[in-house]
Every structure is written in structure tokens, then in C-alpha cells.
Design an enzyme around this catalytic site. Structure first.
Site, short mmCIF file in Angstrom:
data_model
loop_
_atom_site.label_atom_id
_atom_site.label_comp_id
_atom_site.label_asym_id
_atom_site.label_seq_id
_atom_site.Cartn_x
_atom_site.Cartn_y
_atom_site.Cartn_z
N GLU A 81 0.80 -1.22 0.00
CA GLU A 81 0.00 0.00 0.00
C GLU A 81 0.83 1.27 0.00
O GLU A 81 0.30 2.37 -0.23
CB GLU A 81 -0.95 -0.01 1.20
CG GLU A 81 -2.07 -1.05 1.05
CD GLU A 81 -2.94 -1.18 2.28
OE1 GLU A 81 -2.55 -0.66 3.34
OE2 GLU A 81 -4.01 -1.81 2.18
N GLU A 112 7.19 -21.72 7.68
CA GLU A 112 7.67 -20.86 8.76
C GLU A 112 8.73 -21.54 9.62
O GLU A 112 9.40 -20.88 10.41
CB GLU A 112 6.51 -20.42 9.66
CG GLU A 112 5.91 -21.51 10.51
CD GLU A 112 4.82 -20.97 11.42
OE1 GLU A 112 5.04 -21.03 12.66
OE2 GLU A 112 3.78 -20.49 10.93
#
Length: 273
Positions: A81, A112
Site C-alpha cells: 500500500e 515458517e
């Protein structure tokens, strides 16, 4: 290492499946109200991180977010963004998630848990001492993040973190830790809830404050925003009219010719001196 993993502690609420919709919604909202207070307590830590980040970005450094699951997705969202909001390049703020692009939409098994991939992902972007790496992990133990920060420290790269368990390994490993302790989740262990909200709030604060400090906002306006749709073009026209004495048609023409609100206003002012 011994620390209290409050994000995994039992919920304050029981028999959730027996609650009415109204009770569920009000109970979740009650818990959510505590998150801004937890973030407020962490502002001194956030300030230290932002001050260092801004100093390095002014010298050409980049910001990297790293995380897995919800934490990784939140970092990717914040990074993605920045270009449309502040008009910066796509390689200034970079979000990395364990498992890569696929993991943005669906879980990638065991991604992960890698102790090496995080550093490999950073190296793929030619990470350097100019850059800042912020690890995001509610638990504060994610191997993908932890071992990447360890490698960064060994290579004199500035490290920060956003975690929700005080004294966790990732906070200890990072030079500029941000610890937002939100306590047990409404659904036990579901750290996409309060912990995720806390991380999102912190990311908003970090990127927005940094961009303002870098001159990407004028007054309170996003004068460098990308004009990627009609709504933003209309907003840009109104912003120009609030700065200089032109009508909507003139503002639209200036915006079209110059490509941004800032450039349009500057062109007008320079031409009328």
C-alpha cells in the site's frame, strides 16, 4: 529460554459454541477494545524504531517486513500500500512472507519452520547495511523470522520486530523490538485476532510516520499518491483546488499534465510567480 507466551494462554471465555450471535460479537468487540491500549504502551519502542528507520531511509535504505501466516500477510499488505498511497517505488518497502507468493492466499506447510529461507529471501533482494528489517511474529518464536534476524545482526543490518509476547526470542534478537502484549485471544491461540489487529495498527504507525517524515505528505494530504482509478483522480482534483485558485476543469488538466497533485500545484505556482 523461559518466557510467558500469553498469545497461547486460555481464552477468558468458555463455551463459545453456546453463545448467541449478539453475545459473540459483543465479547469479541470487548476484547478488541483493549488492543489500542496495548499499542499505546509500546509507543516509546515504536518511536525508537521509526527514528532509526527514517534516518536510514533518508540515506537510501529500504524497509523489509518479514513474517509467516497472518503476520507475513499483514507485512505484505502494508508494503504493497505504500506505493499507491505515497508515490514511492515498489522496492522501497518490501514484504516477505514464509512460503512466498503462494502463502499470501493459502497456508504453505512448514514454511515458517525454515531456519535458512528467511535469509535467502533477503539476499535475493541484495540486502545491505543501509536497509532495515522488521520481523513480525505474534508468538515471537517463528524460525523463518528469528534466524533471518540473527543473520542480519551478523551482517550489521539494522533489525526491528513486532511481537505480542514480552521477552520472546525475536524481540531479544532484534535491536529495536516492539512488544505489544494483548493477552489471550477470544478463541484460544487464534493470533489473527487481537495480535493481528495490534500488528496492523503498529504497521500503520510505522509506515505512515516514516513517509510523513520523508516528505510524502503535505499538510494532511497524500500529494504523491498514484492516480490509479477515477476515485483517486477526483480526490486529486479536489486537493489541487484546495491549494490553488483553479476550477475543476483546470485542476483536472494540471493533474493530467503533471501526474501528481504535488507536481500540479508546483507547476501552477512556479508559472504564476
Amino acid at each position: 529460554m523461559s518466557f510467558t507466551k500469553t498469545t497461547e494462554q486460555d481464552s477468558k471465555y468458555s463455551d463459545l459454541e453456546k453463545m448467541s450471535v449478539t453475545t459473540l460479537l459483543h465479547s469479541i468487540n470487548t476484547e478488541d477494545k483493549t488492543v489500542p491500549q496495548a499499542v499505546e504502551k509500546a509507543i516509546p519502542q515504536i518511536e525508537l524504531l521509526v527514528n532509526q528507520l527514517v534516518a536510514q531511509m533518508k540515506e537510501g535504505g529500504r524497509l523489509f517486513y518479514m513474517g509467516a501466516g497472518t503476520s507475513g500477510r499483514l507485512g505484505v499488505v502494508d508494503a504493497s500500500e505504500c506505493p499507491p498511497t505515497f508515490g514511492v517505488s515498489h522496492d522501497l518497502v518490501i514484504g516477505l512472507i514464509a512460503g512466498g507468493e503462494t502463502a499470501i492466499r493459502k497456508a504453505v506447510e512448514n514454511a515458517e519452520d525454515s531456519t535458512t529461507q528467511g535469509w535467502e529471501d533477503l539476499k535475493a533482494h541484495n540486502i545491505s547495511e543501509q536497509d532495515v528489517v522488521i520481523g513480525i511474529a505474534a508468538s515471537g518464536t517463528t524460525p523463518y523470522v528469528l534466524h533471518a534476524l540473527e543473520a542480519c545482526n551478523k551482517n550489521n543490518i539494522t533489525t526491528g520486530s513486532i511481537t505480542c509476547n514480552k521477552g520472546c526470542p525475536i524481540a531479544i534478537e532484534s535491536k529495536y523490538p516492539v512488544e505489544i502484549v494483548v493477552g489471550p485471544e477470544f478463541v484460544t491461540g487464534s493470533s489473527r485476532m487481537k495480535a493481528g489487529t495490534a500488528q496492523k495498527l503498529a504497521l500503520n504507525m510505522i509506515s505512515t510516520t516514516a513517509m510523513i517524515q520523508l516528505g510524502k505528505v503535505k499538510g494532511n494530504k497524500m500529494v504523491d499518491m498514484q492516480l490509479s482509478n477515477d476515485k483517486l483522480v477526483d480526490r486529486g482534483i479536489r486537493m489541487i483546488q484546495s491549494e490553488i485558485p483553479v476550477n475543476a476543469e483546470q485542476a483536472a488538466q494540471l493533474l493530467k499534465e503533471n501526474g501528481s497533485v504535488r507536481a500540479a500545484v508546483n507547476t501552477y505556482l512556479n508559472g504564476n510567480q
